[in-house]
Design an enzyme around this catalytic site. Structure first.
Site, PDB file in Angstrom:
ATOM      1  CE  LYS A 271      -3.089  -3.204   1.547  1.00 46.24           C
ATOM      2  NZ  LYS A 271      -2.747  -4.620   1.814  1.00 46.24           N
ATOM      3  CG  PHE A 462     -13.417 -11.529   2.076  1.00 48.45           C
ATOM      4  CD1 PHE A 462     -13.100 -11.878   3.377  1.00 48.45           C
ATOM      5  CD2 PHE A 462     -12.433 -10.942   1.291  1.00 48.45           C
ATOM      6  CE1 PHE A 462     -11.822 -11.654   3.887  1.00 48.45           C
ATOM      7  CE2 PHE A 462     -11.168 -10.708   1.782  1.00 48.45           C
ATOM      8  CZ  PHE A 462     -10.855 -11.079   3.091  1.00 48.45           C
TER       9      PHE A 462
END
Ligand SMILES: Cc1ncc(COP(=O)(O)O)c(C=O)c1O
Length: 470
Positions: A271, A462
């Protein structure tokens, strides 16, 4: 250094908000397939955007993780890879960069963030421990649970309300933490798991005042503080922008002060640090560093590469310095804000205040007629893809998983669809396309139906769960 340093020409003349502090040197073509092809691709992917082929995606806002565009300097660094098994010079450059910018003493590289989460959880948590934190993150909590711990959410209540305008919704509620200490005893709390710009709360920051107060409370009881530094640059930017006394400090200065109140950190370098792969664990505790070095050779690689190639460590060392520059971070947050403000202007429900890395669509208000066990945020991600090939991600009941005790779904207060902006990849025109697509899906909201889960994996469901349309 004053913050005026990164004002664009437009800002200096009061004309427009921001412009990217870079120009494009290399391009990667993208294309949009037809609606019929998108419908087929979505069905084949079980309406899970993680299961789409990226070739079938037009604008990919699945994640800001590992999707950054590296700079010419980082690519040049790739050519300087020292691929020695042990003691690569790139490791020492990485170590120096983490020491210089984050201020921690000992550094252990890992293949990505969850590798570092694994090491710190195994090193510090004993069976029966409790780990308080400012909202859970999927992989972080799972590693804490796998090490025998129980995560306890101690974020302020405002964080669970998508419309609350608190400027630091990532703050720890010190009363909740105190109540936990009183209830279970400080010796059952190895550390506070503190995250900068809380991902699951919509990219919301923690204030400097809050981390200072947290340090004081933890010192009283001998509790450590470990920081998820994944998006701390964005957190430092919000402190510069919103907290009194920081307007004239650089993001780098704010970052270093913030980290100084913590005992160590884990990092998904994919990130803020602007690389496509990599992570690190850092600590000021020599004994924790030693344990981490013992574990890293079992799970990741030698303690001077930890799962990364030498060239990746070089790009990472350069990315650490580039990512923290004020103009870079202002443009990054500015682009997210540009998209969010377009949506707000059309009364589209999003999580507010607009966070650092993504726009979180509030699926509860978007689809009030779809109950949470029909996965409104997952539905919205599927509909957006079908509309325009924009890929987003669910951050609601699917991501929250099941309660290990009852086996029932966990029903989080926040049911969100995340449009995550990669760093230095898309332009303002891409943001316009995304905004118009969200608007088109919003206009059709009343006739949209939810989903049924037809396959559920055991961990982090997920990523691989499959659904069918109701
Ligand atoms: C806040 C936060 N912590 C930890 C991680 C885990 O990092 P990685 O994906 O590099 O394993 C992520 C990644 O999505 C994250 O957003």
């Amino acid at each position: 250094m004053s913050k005026h340093k990164y004002e664009t020409m437009g800002q200096q003349f009061g004309r427009r908000s921001w412009a990217e502090p870079w120009k494009v040197k290399m391009v990667e073509p993208i294309k949009m397939i037809s609606r019929a092809e998108r419908e087929k691709a979505a069905e084949e992917a079980g309406y899970n955007t993680f299961l789409l082929r990226s070739e079938d995606v037009y604008i990919d806002l699945l994640t800001d993780s590992g999707t950054s565009a590296m700079s010419d300097r980082q690519w040049a660094g790739i050519m300087l890879g020292d691929e020695a098994y042990a003691g690569s010079r790139n490791f020492y450059n990485l170590e120096n960069a983490v020491q210089q910018y984050y201020g921690y003493q000992f550094i252990v590289p890992t293949h990505q963030g969850r590798g570092a989460e694994h090491l710190i959880s195994q090193a510090l948590i004993e069976k029966g421990d409790y780990i308080p934190g400012n909202m859970y993150f999927t992989t972080t909590r799972l590693h804490q649970e796998l090490a025998g711990g129980t995560f306890v959410d101690v974020i302020i209540d405002e964080a669970h309300d998508p419309q609350d305008q608190h400027p630091f919704k990532g703050n720890v509620d010190l009363d909740k933490l105190q109540a936990l200490i009183d209830k279970i005893g400080a010796d059952k709390i190895p550390y506070v798991s503190l995250a900068g710009t809380v991902n699951m709360a919509g990219g919301q920051p923690v204030s400097m005042a809050n981390v200072r107060a947290l340090r004081k409370l933890c010192d009283k009881y001998g509790i450590l503080i470990y920081l998820d530094a994944t998006r701390m640059y964005e957190n430092a930017f919000f402190i510069q922008e919103r907290e009194e006394g920081f307007a004239d400090k650089t993001v780098a200065e704010i970052l270093k002060e913030f980290c100084s109140y913590t005992d160590g950190a884990w990092m998904s370098a994919k990130k803020d640090n602007l690389v496509n792969i990599g992570g690190w664990l850092a600590t000021n505790q020599e004994e924790v560093a030693e344990q981490a070095r013992n574990l890293v050779v079992v799970y990741e690689g030698l303690h001077t590469y930890g799962g990364m190639a030498g060239r990746d460590m070089e790009a990472l060392a350069i990315g650490i310095a580039e990512g923290v520059e004020d103009d870079q971070i202002a443009a990054r947050v500015g682009q997210v804000r540009y998209l969010g403000e377009l949506l707000l202007a059309w009364d589209i429900p999003i999580m507010e205040p607009i966070g650092g890395h993504a726009i979180f669509l509030d699926a509860r208000r978007f689809y009030p007629h779809i109950p949470q066990d029909q996965f409104p945020a997952q539905t919205l991600a599927a509909q957006l893809y079908i509309d325009s090939g924009v890929r987003s991600m669910e951050r609601g009941v699917v991501s929250a998983g099941r309660d290990p005790e009852t086996g029932d779904h966990r029903y989080p207060a926040l049911e969100l669809t995340r449009l995550t902006i990669p760093r230095r990849v898309y332009t303002q025109a891409h943001m316009d396309v995304v905004a118009e697509s969200v608007k088109a899906v919003f206009d059709l909201r009343e006739q949209t139906k939810g989903l049924e889960m037809i396959y559920e994996p055991a961990y982090l469901r997920f990523f691989q769960a499959r659904f069918k349309m109701l």
